[in-house]
Design a protein around this motif. Structure first.
Motif, short mmCIF file in Angstrom:
data_model
loop_
_atom_site.label_atom_id
_atom_site.label_comp_id
_atom_site.label_asym_id
_atom_site.label_seq_id
_atom_site.Cartn_x
_atom_site.Cartn_y
_atom_site.Cartn_z
N ILE A 12 1.08 -1.27 0.01
CA ILE A 12 0.09 -0.03 -0.18
C ILE A 12 0.78 0.95 -0.17
N ASN A 16 -2.64 6.52 -1.31
CA ASN A 16 -3.30 4.90 -2.25
C ASN A 16 -3.75 4.58 -1.31
N THR A 17 -4.85 3.31 -1.27
CA THR A 17 -5.48 2.46 -0.68
C THR A 17 -5.42 0.59 -0.36
N ALA A 18 -5.86 -0.18 0.01
CA ALA A 18 -5.71 -1.22 -0.12
C ALA A 18 -5.83 -1.62 -1.15
N ARG A 19 -7.49 -1.07 -1.66
CA ARG A 19 -8.07 -1.81 -2.48
C ARG A 19 -7.23 -1.53 -3.98
N THR A 20 -6.53 -0.32 -3.74
CA THR A 20 -5.31 -0.44 -4.96
C THR A 20 -4.48 -0.53 -5.28
N ALA A 52 -1.33 -5.47 1.71
CA ALA A 52 -2.55 -5.66 1.45
C ALA A 52 -3.20 -7.12 1.62
#
Length: 332
Positions: A12, A16-20, A52
């Motif tokens: 991560i 940005n995010t874990a989804r990214t 992540a």
């Protein structure tokens, strides 16, 4: 060149995010299968805000669903954190959804700290039963025996290929005894690589899964158009290791121009030791380093970590490495 594969840390990054991170992993795997990589693995880490892939089986499903041919797996699942039956059910489900494409690498470390191990409801001493747990897991993935009362559903009969992961001769001996492929984590623990490979090959006993030894070597490779640019990109990983020594793990940081301004002399020595088997540079530099590594280790496969902050630069790094592996010349 021998087969090459990818270990994605699913970092991560700042901003940005874990989804990214998970979507970037899927995008990288989609590119990797067109470039000729054999496997795409992710690892189980807990209580790390910059990684992540804690729910490793779920992350594998996300990547496998976005790809078609590349093998996807765990490098690895930390078996002391789980009951073997649970892992058999998870990876049996994956093998049912994505037949012929799932790998299961197994490690005996907790993949976290002692406080988090307790939060996982696991006894730190459970690592001592790792060999028995591997055999139990293997039995759950095998065809059911007559009268078998506990069956992994899905899982039974899938015979998901198992790998032993390690950074010492312990894992090498176990992999040899069980006749399993062996992956050495020299991307962060290079010191025992040669000794472990020697033990593994000398003591290997063939099995139904693996008739001859198969040794995979983990290696950090960061490739770019020039040596200077590659070394700049590599500062992201160097800062991550420095932060780990400081007990300040965080999100992946963008590269900096001068790493000497970031770490102390002692931190540099520690990081340089752990990153001792790293190749950083242009195509020509990396090609020469890969040739030396393969000649030195006799590796059957390389598992490559390219820990680069920017996703497009990371894709380019892996593309250059793939070009080297297939002997191609790719324009800048």
């Amino acid at each position: 060149m021998i087969p090459i594969s990818i270990l994605d840390l699913v970092r991560i990054t700042q901003g940005n995010t874990a989804r990214t991170a998970l979507d970037n992993a899927r995008d990288l795997a989609r590119h990797a299968e067109t470039w000729g990589y054999r496997r795409f693995w992710m690892a189980e880490h807990h209580n790390m805000i910059g990684i992540a892939s804690a729910a490793t089986a779920v992350a594998i499903a996300h990547v496998a669903a976005g790809t078609k041919t590349i093998r996807v797996g765990a490098g690895g699942v930390m078996l002391p954190n789980h009951a073997p039956l649970i892992i058999a059910e998870q990876f049996g489900t994956l093998a049912t959804l994505f037949p012929g494409r799932i790998d299961l690498g197994l490690g005996r470390a907790p993949g976290t700290d002692q406080i988090t191990t307790r939060a996982l409801r696991r006894d730190p001493a459970s690592a001592e039963s790792f060999p028995q747990d591997v055999l139990e897991l293997q039995a759950f993935l095998a065809p059911a025996e007559p009268g078998q009362r506990i069956v992994a559903v899905p899982g039974v009969g899938t015979e998901v290929p198992l790998w032993i992961l390690g950074s010492s001769t312990f894992g090498a001996r176990l992999a040899a005894k069980l006749g399993l492929p062996y992956a050495f984590a020299s991307h962060f623990a290079p010191d025992s690589l040669e000794a472990a490979l020697q033990v593994y090959r000398a003591q290997f006993e063939g099995s139904d899964q693996q008739a001859t030894p198969h040794a995979m070597v983990g290696i950090n490779i960061i490739a770019a158009e020039t040596d200077a640019e590659a070394h700049r990109l590599a500062t992201t990983q160097q800062m991550s290791f420095t932060d780990m020594f400081r007990g300040a793990r965080g999100l992946s940081k963008p590269p900096i121009d001068d790493i000497e301004t970031y770490w102390s002399g002692a931190e540099k020595a520690q990081a340089s030791n752990m990153l001792g088997f790293s190749l950083v540079g242009s195509k020509e530099t990396v090609r020469a380093g890969m040739d030396r590594l393969i000649s030195m280790t006799g590796a059957d496969e390389l598992m490559i970590v390219s820990d680069v902050f920017d996703h497009s630069a990371r894709l380019r790094s892996y593309e250059i490495i793939a070009d080297i592996a297939r002997g191609a010349d790719h324009p800048a």
